[in-house]
Design a protein around this motif. Structure first.
Motif, PDB file in Angstrom:
ATOM      1  N   ILE A   6       0.857  -1.195   0.000  1.00  0.00           N
ATOM      2  CA  ILE A   6       0.000   0.000   0.000  1.00  0.00           C
ATOM      3  C   ILE A   6       0.890   1.240   0.000  1.00  0.00           C
ATOM      4  N   GLU A   7       0.584   2.170  -0.897  1.00  0.00           N
ATOM      5  CA  GLU A   7       1.382   3.404  -1.008  1.00  0.00           C
ATOM      6  C   GLU A   7       0.442   4.611  -1.015  1.00  0.00           C
ATOM      7  N   THR A   8       0.624   5.500  -0.018  1.00  0.00           N
ATOM      8  CA  THR A   8      -0.173   6.747   0.012  1.00  0.00           C
ATOM      9  C   THR A   8       0.706   7.913   0.484  1.00  0.00           C
ATOM     10  N   ASP A  12      -1.097   9.818  -4.748  1.00  0.00           N
ATOM     11  CA  ASP A  12      -1.599   8.628  -5.437  1.00  0.00           C
ATOM     12  C   ASP A  12      -1.984   7.581  -4.402  1.00  0.00           C
ATOM     13  N   THR A  13      -3.206   7.040  -4.537  1.00  0.00           N
ATOM     14  CA  THR A  13      -3.587   5.916  -3.684  1.00  0.00           C
ATOM     15  C   THR A  13      -3.266   4.671  -4.503  1.00  0.00           C
ATOM     16  N   ALA A  14      -2.297   3.889  -4.050  1.00  0.00           N
ATOM     17  CA  ALA A  14      -1.842   2.765  -4.875  1.00  0.00           C
ATOM     18  C   ALA A  14      -1.755   1.481  -4.058  1.00  0.00           C
ATOM     19  N   MET A  15      -2.130   0.365  -4.707  1.00  0.00           N
ATOM     20  CA  MET A  15      -1.960  -0.960  -4.083  1.00  0.00           C
ATOM     21  C   MET A  15      -1.482  -1.933  -5.136  1.00  0.00           C
ATOM     22  N   ALA A  16      -0.736  -2.937  -4.681  1.00  0.00           N
ATOM     23  CA  ALA A  16      -0.230  -3.942  -5.615  1.00  0.00           C
ATOM     24  C   ALA A  16      -0.089  -5.269  -4.898  1.00  0.00           C
ATOM     25  N   VAL A  17      -0.170  -6.336  -5.687  1.00  0.00           N
ATOM     26  CA  VAL A  17       0.189  -7.668  -5.189  1.00  0.00           C
ATOM     27  C   VAL A  17       1.331  -8.141  -6.067  1.00  0.00           C
ATOM     28  N   ILE A  18       2.394  -8.598  -5.420  1.00  0.00           N
ATOM     29  CA  ILE A  18       3.572  -9.002  -6.185  1.00  0.00           C
ATOM     30  C   ILE A  18       4.191 -10.237  -5.531  1.00  0.00           C
ATOM     31  N   ASP A  19       4.675 -11.120  -6.378  1.00  0.00           N
ATOM     32  CA  ASP A  19       5.328 -12.342  -5.922  1.00  0.00           C
ATOM     33  C   ASP A  19       6.828 -12.105  -5.975  1.00  0.00           C
ATOM     34  N   CYS A  20       7.527 -12.271  -4.849  1.00  0.00           N
ATOM     35  CA  CYS A  20       8.985 -12.065  -4.833  1.00  0.00           C
ATOM     36  C   CYS A  20       9.666 -13.358  -4.416  1.00  0.00           C
ATOM     37  N   GLN A  21      10.775 -13.678  -5.108  1.00  0.00           N
ATOM     38  CA  GLN A  21      11.525 -14.900  -4.762  1.00  0.00           C
ATOM     39  C   GLN A  21      13.014 -14.635  -4.801  1.00  0.00           C
ATOM     40  N   ALA A  33      -0.883  -7.774  -9.492  1.00  0.00           N
ATOM     41  CA  ALA A  33      -1.901  -6.722  -9.646  1.00  0.00           C
ATOM     42  C   ALA A  33      -1.281  -5.386  -9.279  1.00  0.00           C
ATOM     43  N   ASN A  34      -1.685  -4.360  -9.985  1.00  0.00           N
ATOM     44  CA  ASN A  34      -1.112  -3.026  -9.741  1.00  0.00           C
ATOM     45  C   ASN A  34      -2.186  -1.979 -10.019  1.00  0.00           C
ATOM     46  N   ILE A  63     -10.620   1.895  -0.049  1.00  0.00           N
ATOM     47  CA  ILE A  63     -11.411   0.657  -0.183  1.00  0.00           C
ATOM     48  C   ILE A  63     -11.664   0.314  -1.658  1.00  0.00           C
ATOM     49  N   PRO A  64     -12.080   1.286  -2.500  1.00  0.00           N
ATOM     50  CA  PRO A  64     -12.231   0.932  -3.928  1.00  0.00           C
ATOM     51  C   PRO A  64     -10.932   0.398  -4.556  1.00  0.00           C
ATOM     52  N   VAL A  65      -9.800   0.999  -4.202  1.00  0.00           N
ATOM     53  CA  VAL A  65      -8.517   0.533  -4.774  1.00  0.00           C
ATOM     54  C   VAL A  65      -8.210  -0.879  -4.268  1.00  0.00           C
ATOM     55  N   PHE A  66      -8.507  -1.138  -3.004  1.00  0.00           N
ATOM     56  CA  PHE A  66      -8.304  -2.470  -2.406  1.00  0.00           C
ATOM     57  C   PHE A  66      -9.148  -3.512  -3.142  1.00  0.00           C
ATOM     58  N   LYS A  67     -10.427  -3.167  -3.371  1.00  0.00           N
ATOM     59  CA  LYS A  67     -11.335  -4.108  -4.059  1.00  0.00           C
ATOM     60  C   LYS A  67     -10.819  -4.415  -5.469  1.00  0.00           C
ATOM     61  N   GLU A  68     -10.391  -3.363  -6.173  1.00  0.00           N
ATOM     62  CA  GLU A  68      -9.903  -3.522  -7.543  1.00  0.00           C
ATOM     63  C   GLU A  68      -8.614  -4.380  -7.572  1.00  0.00           C
ATOM     64  N   THR A  69      -7.757  -4.167  -6.578  1.00  0.00           N
ATOM     65  CA  THR A  69      -6.498  -4.922  -6.515  1.00  0.00           C
ATOM     66  C   THR A  69      -6.791  -6.411  -6.316  1.00  0.00           C
TER      67      THR A  69
END
Ligand code: KG4
Ligand code: ZN
Length: 359
Positions: A6-8, A12-21, A33-34, A63-69
């Motif tokens: 989560i970045e605020t 910009d209200t931004a959220m992402a899901v990322i896989d790191c290895q 997701a971004n 909350i809308p950004v969370f739902k979309e993510t």
């Protein structure tokens, strides 16, 4: 490890899901997701960001950004605890009212799904935006040592990166950041916000119309010849202010002179940034020059680096969408901090609007 970030820190209200290895030397990332909800239109009216207004917008947007993510990541809310391993959130630097919104949201979320949380450094995020590919997967093949130029609305800094665990600040602006200088000059010229985007658009068109343009206004290139690796951009903004006042008095302030001022502003800023970065890279015998932050989206800056580097160094820049603020970079920076053994506690985690890279 699947990370929800989560970045605020700003507007910009931004959220992402990322896989790191892997560790950072062999890092692999996969962008799942971004989502970015920009407040540009809202702040454009004032010609700059109003912190309390930005916070109110974050509150509406989270909350809308969370739902979309979650939708893009194909994660059902009831499966969140199963799907997500770690929550990362920007804790600084940035605007305190904005940071508080994201931090509060992230803490509540992490506590509810009983996952670890890491308060992440926004500046590290920008550096590691180079480790994300907008349209898929990334594998770290960047050669060390790296010299990284971080240019954003609030920062203009040069870092020396000997290993991925050792990122040292070598120089920075003594006053305004380069992005701030673009923004302030655009405001003087009444072009709109964010200024860098408008100035670079006008410059690009002017350059296309006049490929052999020679600089006329003799704008300063602050600190270009200083022995250290610091920058200064407030004098350039003042020079443009005086130039504009003179042109207005002489009734020569028109579309044509505005176009010239834009092009010349972009030329001197990119000249100082490329000159000092390449000088440091030579001195440190770096293998790679990397850029990051909102101003790294600037096409002239990118092309100037490529022209001047002339194959002496590798050149690495983020996908343009990753240059400006996003949460995918916060996930990568959070993973970096996780690998360093860092973990925060929902009860103690606090924002730090003045956070630097070494604290
Ligand atoms: O990294 P960022 O999104 O936010 C901060 O952390 O500050 O950077 C925003 C800054 C603004 O000053 C904006 O004018 C500048 O990046 N910027 C640009 C361009 N796109 C954004 N500056 C020059 N050329 C661009 N194309
Ligand atoms: Zn930023």
């Amino acid at each position: 490890m699947k990370i929800l970030a989560i970045e605020t820190s700003c507007d910009d209200t931004a959220m992402a899901v990322i896989d790191c290895q892997g560790d950072f030397q062999n890092l692999k990332t996969k962008l799942v997701a971004n989502v970015i909800s920009s407040q540009t239109k809202l702040h454009a009216k004032a010609g700059g960001i109003i912190p309390n207004l930005a916070a109110r917008e974050h509150e509406k947007n989270l909350i809308p950004v969370f739902k979309e993510t979650l939708k893009l990541a194909k994660i059902k809310i009831k499966d969140l605890a199963k799907e997500i391993d770690l929550v990362c959130v920007t804790k600084g630097p940035g605007l305190q009212p904005s940071l508080l919104m994201g931090l509060n949201f992230a803490k509540t979320l992490a506590y509810t799904i009983d996952k670890s949380i890491i308060g992440t450094n926004h500046l590290l995020g920008h550096i590691f935006s180079n480790f994300i590919k907008n349209d898929g997967t990334f594998e770290n093949k960047i050669k060390l040592p790296v010299v990284c130029l971080l240019v954003s609305g609030g920062h203009t800094q040069l870092y020396k990166i000997e290993t991925w665990n050792d990122i040292k600040l070598v120089g920075e602006t003594l006053d305004d950041a380069s992005g701030e200088c673009f923004d302030k000059i655009a405001k003087i010229l009444k072009l709109g916000y964010p200024g860098g985007v408008f100035i670079s658009k006008v410059s690009e068109q002017t350059r296309l119309k006049n490929p052999n343009y020679t600089l006329e206004f003799n704008l300063p290139k602050p600190l270009i010849n200083s022995k250290d690796y610091n920058f200064s951009f407030s004098g350039l903004k003042t020079a443009v202010l005086y130039l504009t006042q003179r042109l207005k008095k002489e009734k020569k302030f028109n579309k044509k002179t505005i176009e010239k001022i834009c092009l010349e502003t972009e030329e001197v800023i990119t000249e100082v940034l490329t000159f000092k970065t390449i000088k440091l890279a030579k001195e440190l015998k770096a293998k790679t020059i990397m850029i990051a932050g909102g101003v790294s989206a600037n096409k002239r800056l990118r092309s100037k680096f490529i022209e001047k580097i002339n194959d002496e160094f590798d050149f690495v820049c983020p996908d343009r969408l990753m240059s400006t603020d996003n949460a995918a970079m916060i996930a990568t920076a959070g993973y970096y901090e996780y690998l360093q053994g860092k973990q925060d506690n929902c009860l103690d985690l606090e924002v730090n609007p003045n956070l630097t890279i070494n604290n």
